[in-house]
Design an enzyme around this catalytic site. Structure first.
Site, PDB file in Angstrom:
ATOM      1  N   LYS A   1     -50.046  14.520 -34.372  1.00 39.13           N
ATOM      2  CA  LYS A   1     -49.918  14.598 -35.940  1.00 39.13           C
ATOM      3  C   LYS A   1     -49.350  13.276 -36.506  1.00 39.13           C
ATOM      4  O   LYS A   1     -49.447  12.953 -37.913  1.00 39.13           O
ATOM      5  CB  LYS A   1     -48.842  15.624 -36.181  1.00 39.13           C
ATOM      6  CG  LYS A   1     -47.704  15.576 -35.846  1.00 39.13           C
ATOM      7  CD  LYS A   1     -46.614  16.817 -36.561  1.00 39.13           C
ATOM      8  CE  LYS A   1     -45.323  16.587 -35.972  1.00 39.13           C
ATOM      9  NZ  LYS A   1     -44.240  16.087 -36.639  1.00 39.13           N
TER      10      LYS A   1
ATOM     11  N   SER B   1     -39.195  15.994 -28.690  1.00 39.28           N
ATOM     12  CA  SER B   1     -37.985  16.514 -29.088  1.00 39.28           C
ATOM     13  C   SER B   1     -37.728  15.559 -30.381  1.00 39.28           C
ATOM     14  O   SER B   1     -38.373  14.860 -30.819  1.00 39.28           O
ATOM     15  CB  SER B   1     -37.080  16.028 -28.032  1.00 39.28           C
ATOM     16  OG  SER B   1     -36.927  14.700 -28.100  1.00 39.28           O
TER      17      SER B   1
ATOM     18  N   GLY C   1     -21.350   9.749 -30.978  1.00 39.64           N
ATOM     19  CA  GLY C   1     -22.093  10.077 -29.932  1.00 39.64           C
ATOM     20  C   GLY C   1     -21.968   8.930 -28.996  1.00 39.64           C
ATOM     21  O   GLY C   1     -22.737   7.885 -29.499  1.00 39.64           O
TER      22      GLY C   1
ATOM     23  N   MET D   1     -34.097  14.191 -20.640  1.00 35.54           N
ATOM     24  CA  MET D   1     -35.201  13.430 -21.698  1.00 35.54           C
ATOM     25  C   MET D   1     -35.612  12.132 -21.615  1.00 35.54           C
ATOM     26  O   MET D   1     -34.898  11.201 -21.941  1.00 35.54           O
ATOM     27  CB  MET D   1     -34.732  13.977 -23.225  1.00 35.54           C
ATOM     28  CG  MET D   1     -34.578  15.400 -23.445  1.00 35.54           C
ATOM     29  SD  MET D   1     -34.286  15.539 -25.459  1.00 35.54           S
ATOM     30  CE  MET D   1     -34.448  17.237 -25.292  1.00 35.54           C
TER      31      MET D   1
ATOM     32  N   HIS E   1     -33.248 -14.053  -0.097  1.00 31.79           N
ATOM     33  CA  HIS E   1     -32.025 -14.398  -0.862  1.00 31.79           C
ATOM     34  C   HIS E   1     -32.452 -15.678  -1.279  1.00 31.79           C
ATOM     35  O   HIS E   1     -33.186 -16.708  -1.255  1.00 31.79           O
ATOM     36  CB  HIS E   1     -31.304 -15.120   0.617  1.00 31.79           C
ATOM     37  CG  HIS E   1     -30.270 -15.724   0.228  1.00 31.79           C
ATOM     38  ND1 HIS E   1     -28.965 -15.100  -0.085  1.00 31.79           N
ATOM     39  CD2 HIS E   1     -29.889 -17.114   0.437  1.00 31.79           C
ATOM     40  CE1 HIS E   1     -28.086 -16.408  -0.513  1.00 31.79           C
ATOM     41  NE2 HIS E   1     -28.655 -17.394  -0.311  1.00 31.79           N
TER      42      HIS E   1
HETATM   43  C1  LIG Z   1     -33.911   5.615 -29.505  1.00 31.44           C
HETATM   44  C2  LIG Z   1     -34.556   6.205 -28.321  1.00 31.44           C
HETATM   45  C3  LIG Z   1     -34.512   5.450 -27.010  1.00 31.44           C
HETATM   46  C4  LIG Z   1     -35.234   5.800 -25.779  1.00 31.44           C
HETATM   47  N1  LIG Z   1     -35.300   5.158 -24.851  1.00 31.44           N
HETATM   48  C5  LIG Z   1     -35.763   5.527 -23.654  1.00 31.44           C
HETATM   49  C6  LIG Z   1     -35.800   4.723 -22.468  1.00 31.44           C
HETATM   50  O1  LIG Z   1     -35.569   3.560 -22.584  1.00 31.44           O
HETATM   51  N2  LIG Z   1     -36.582   5.138 -21.256  1.00 31.44           N
HETATM   52  C7  LIG Z   1     -36.820   6.700 -21.377  1.00 31.44           C
HETATM   53  O2  LIG Z   1     -37.357   7.066 -20.255  1.00 31.44           O
HETATM   54  N3  LIG Z   1     -36.552   7.516 -22.409  1.00 31.44           N
HETATM   55  C8  LIG Z   1     -36.340   7.195 -23.423  1.00 31.44           C
HETATM   56  N4  LIG Z   1     -36.079   7.563 -24.616  1.00 31.44           N
HETATM   57  C9  LIG Z   1     -36.512   9.122 -24.452  1.00 31.44           C
HETATM   58  C10 LIG Z   1     -37.982   9.189 -24.618  1.00 31.44           C
HETATM   59  O3  LIG Z   1     -38.597   8.756 -26.039  1.00 31.44           O
HETATM   60  C11 LIG Z   1     -38.509  10.609 -24.539  1.00 31.44           C
HETATM   61  O4  LIG Z   1     -38.058  11.273 -23.288  1.00 31.44           O
HETATM   62  C12 LIG Z   1     -40.154  10.974 -24.490  1.00 31.44           C
HETATM   63  O5  LIG Z   1     -40.873  10.378 -25.683  1.00 31.44           O
HETATM   64  C13 LIG Z   1     -40.394  12.230 -24.342  1.00 31.44           C
HETATM   65  O6  LIG Z   1     -41.952  12.168 -24.367  1.00 31.44           O
HETATM   66  P1  LIG Z   1     -42.690  13.386 -24.740  1.00 31.44           P
HETATM   67  O7  LIG Z   1     -44.170  13.220 -24.362  1.00 31.44           O
HETATM   68  O8  LIG Z   1     -42.263  14.740 -24.263  1.00 31.44           O
HETATM   69  O9  LIG Z   1     -42.645  13.653 -26.225  1.00 31.44           O
HETATM   70  P2  LIG Z   1     -42.740  12.831 -27.561  1.00 31.44           P
HETATM   71  O10 LIG Z   1     -42.575  11.219 -26.966  1.00 31.44           O
HETATM   72  O11 LIG Z   1     -41.460  13.179 -28.409  1.00 31.44           O
HETATM   73  O12 LIG Z   1     -44.074  13.114 -28.218  1.00 31.44           O
HETATM   74  C14 LIG Z   1     -44.143  14.336 -28.792  1.00 31.44           C
HETATM   75  C15 LIG Z   1     -45.414  13.967 -29.734  1.00 31.44           C
HETATM   76  O13 LIG Z   1     -46.106  15.214 -30.165  1.00 31.44           O
HETATM   77  C16 LIG Z   1     -46.429  15.254 -31.663  1.00 31.44           C
HETATM   78  N5  LIG Z   1     -46.532  16.561 -32.258  1.00 31.44           N
HETATM   79  C17 LIG Z   1     -45.196  17.331 -32.182  1.00 31.44           C
HETATM   80  N6  LIG Z   1     -45.741  18.382 -32.703  1.00 31.44           N
HETATM   81  C18 LIG Z   1     -46.912  18.442 -32.883  1.00 31.44           C
HETATM   82  C19 LIG Z   1     -47.945  19.436 -33.234  1.00 31.44           C
HETATM   83  N7  LIG Z   1     -47.805  20.377 -33.839  1.00 31.44           N
HETATM   84  N8  LIG Z   1     -49.361  18.803 -33.411  1.00 31.44           N
HETATM   85  C20 LIG Z   1     -49.738  17.573 -33.095  1.00 31.44           C
HETATM   86  N9  LIG Z   1     -48.901  16.715 -32.581  1.00 31.44           N
HETATM   87  C21 LIG Z   1     -47.789  17.004 -32.538  1.00 31.44           C
HETATM   88  C22 LIG Z   1     -45.409  14.323 -32.221  1.00 31.44           C
HETATM   89  O14 LIG Z   1     -45.686  13.694 -33.465  1.00 31.44           O
HETATM   90  C23 LIG Z   1     -45.217  13.216 -30.944  1.00 31.44           C
HETATM   91  O15 LIG Z   1     -45.798  12.155 -31.208  1.00 31.44           O
HETATM   92  C24 LIG Z   1     -35.637   7.434 -26.096  1.00 31.44           C
HETATM   93  C25 LIG Z   1     -35.417   8.110 -26.869  1.00 31.44           C
HETATM   94  C26 LIG Z   1     -35.258   7.477 -28.117  1.00 31.44           C
HETATM   95  C27 LIG Z   1     -35.041   8.221 -29.432  1.00 31.44           C
END
Ligand SMILES: Cc1cc2nc3c(=O)[nH]c(=O)nc-3n(C[C@H](O)[C@H](O)[C@H](O)COP(=O)(O)OP(=O)(O)OC[C@H]3O[C@@H](n4cnc5c(N)ncnc54)[C@H](O)[C@@H]3O)c2cc1C
Length: 466
Positions: free
Chosen positions: A37, A147, A182, A319, A445
């Protein structure tokens, strides 16, 4: 509305869970679509998470090195200064290159990228609302919708003064003062970015410990180091009220039996993230939502519907981007009848402060609570030659092994390049190595990773260098 294509797999969400699942499914010969999306692929991680935050951390770390450490190496620089616009535009370029890269990978692997928001019409069919509205059918679905940041009920995000991590990554200028609510990973990372740029930062944390997922001894050391760097902490402190007045944010905080008032130009609320399934209309597919909004899945990532899988931040667990990716690969492989296994014990966890913190496996506390008798060894980076050469000697390595079998249970590092070094612990845990095998392996080393060998030797009572 148009209705056509039937896919073998439709992946909803293109974060590190979804895009990796889609590519793996396509590699396995499945006709695959990925619905997103947002305007770009890559999800939270690439657009507003891991990548932009690490780009800012890297740039500001270079800046701080010039300010504070260059002279010690004989490097003379006149008054380094930070061009904030350049810092931000570079971060955007890094993000753009990587998200465009995923579009390229989709093309190469013949994954169809469908732009729009997906919602279930039935367990077999979704409606995607994008430029046009279309209905799509699939034999299997992988839900990877990720999330979102959790707001405080009395302090909603306006993404200007009360910001989530998303807003904190695109501030128009360096704030003079910032409160971070936090002290988890996101809180301490973004606090480090702005502190390095000159912002006065106060961090309010409800627990008595920062970064609670980490080994308590390591978190304690990180706290000491971050305080020394200039971050101010209020631990065991509860925010009870908040308001914004004339561009200034104010908080009431209960701390050590008193109510104190704090104010700042910007408040970053980083109290956690919650699974995001808004708009998916899961009830139409007969999928249950569990406690705290996570989608319950079995060991094969199946929801209450056998052909609908869920992965990543949407399901319970740490996460992390790489966890989401491992689960994405596994879900795609399970769909084709393979039997993959995600080994949660060997999924690393990293905090990209300076020094970095990285961990894999059990903490000492977890291992003791699980009833293991332990061999624990540590090695301070002060005793490591490469750390001395770099002038970067804060931190330590901690190796945790099971006493009788000698098996490695956990590796914890706080120190320079911990994020890269932790890979050694991942492989060692994957291969069920013993502490002795880790200690006996030759390490080049002088390298920082010699500290891992030395900590393992220390656990065996054989440390050489201290
Ligand atoms: C500031 C920050 C820093 C982070 N740094 C790290 C890090 O250094 N290392 C690490 O491992 N993790 C990090 N994370 C966590 C990491 O970003 C998440 O764990 C990871 O992105 C989760 O992946 P995901 O594929 O589950 O979901 P997401 O990456 O959240 O992707 C979900 C996608 O689904 C889409 N979507 C949602 N609903 C719909 C729908 N109905 N139709 C179509 N599309 C939809 C969204 O638009 C989004 O693009 C960080 C998070 C944040 C916020």
């Amino acid at each position: 509305m148009t209705s056509h294509s039937e896919f073998d797999v439709i992946v909803i969400g293109s974060g590190p869970g979804g895009y990796v699942a889609a590519i793996r499914a396509a590699q396995l010969g499945l006709r695959t679509a990925c619905i997103e999306k947002g305007n770009t692929l890559g999800g939270t991680c690439l657009n507003v998470g891991c990548i932009p935050s690490k780009a800012l951390l890297q740039s500001t770390e270079h800046y701080e090195w010039l300010l504070k450490n260059a002279a010690e190496h004989g490097v003379q620089v006149n008054q380094p200064s930070m061009n904030f616009e350049k810092l931000m535009s570079r971060k955007e370029e890094v993000v753009k290159t990587l998200v465009d890269g995923i579009a390229g990978l989709f093309k190469k692997n013949k994954v169809e990228w469908i732009k729009g928001e997906a919602q279930f019409i039935s367990a077999q069919e979704i409606e995607v609302k994008g430029e046009k509205t279309q209905c799509l059918k699939a034999k299997n679905f992988i839900l990877a919708t990720g999330s979102e940041p959790i707001p405080l009920p009395f302090l909603p995000f306006d993404e200007k003064i009360i910001v989530s991590s998303t807003g904190a990554l695109v501030l128009p200028k360096v704030p003079k003062t910032m409160i971070v609510i936090g002290a988890g990973v996101i809180g301490v990372e973004l606090a480090s970015v702005y502190r390095r740029l000159g912002t006065k930062i106060q961090i309010v944390e409800m627990l008595e410990q920062i970064t609670p997922a980490m080994d308590p001894a390591i978190s304690k050391l990180l706290l000491q180091i971050l305080k020394k760097q200039g971050l101010e902490f209020f631990l065991g402190a509860k925010v009870v009220e908040g308001s914004v007045n004339k561009g200034l944010a104010k908080l009431k905080v209960e701390h050590e039996g008193k109510t104190i008032e704090l104010s700042a130009d910007v408040i970053l609320v980083s109290v956690g993230r919650r699974p995001y399934s808004k708009g998916l209309n899961l009830s139409a597919a007969g999928i249950e939502i569990g406690p705290k909004g996570f989608i319950p899945v079995d060991g094969a990532f199946k929801t209450t519907q056998n052909h609908i899988y869920a992965i990543g931040d949407l399901i319970d667990g740490p996460m992390l981007a790489h966890r989401a990716s491992e689960e994405g690969v596994a879900a795609a492989e399970i769909i084709t009848g393979m039997h993959p296994h995600v080994n949660y014990m060997s999924i690393p966890n990293v905090i990209y402060t300076h020094p970095e913190v990285a961990a894999v496996g059990m903490t000492e506390k977890e291992a003791r609570e699980a009833g293991f008798a332990l061999k624990v060894g540590t090695c301070l980076f002060k005793s490591n030659a490469r750390a001395r050469c770099a002038g970067d000697t804060e931190g330590l390595v901690k190796v945790i092994g099971e006493d009788t079998s000698g098996r490695l249970l956990g590796l914890h590092i706080i120190g320079p390049n911990a994020s890269e070094m932790i890979g050694e612990g991942v492989i060692a845990l994957e291969k069920k190595m013993t502490v002795e095998q880790l200690a006996n392996a030759s390490h080049a080393h002088p390298t920082l990773s010699e500290s891992i060998k030395e900590a393992a030797l220390n656990a065996l009572g054989r440390a050489i260098h201290f």
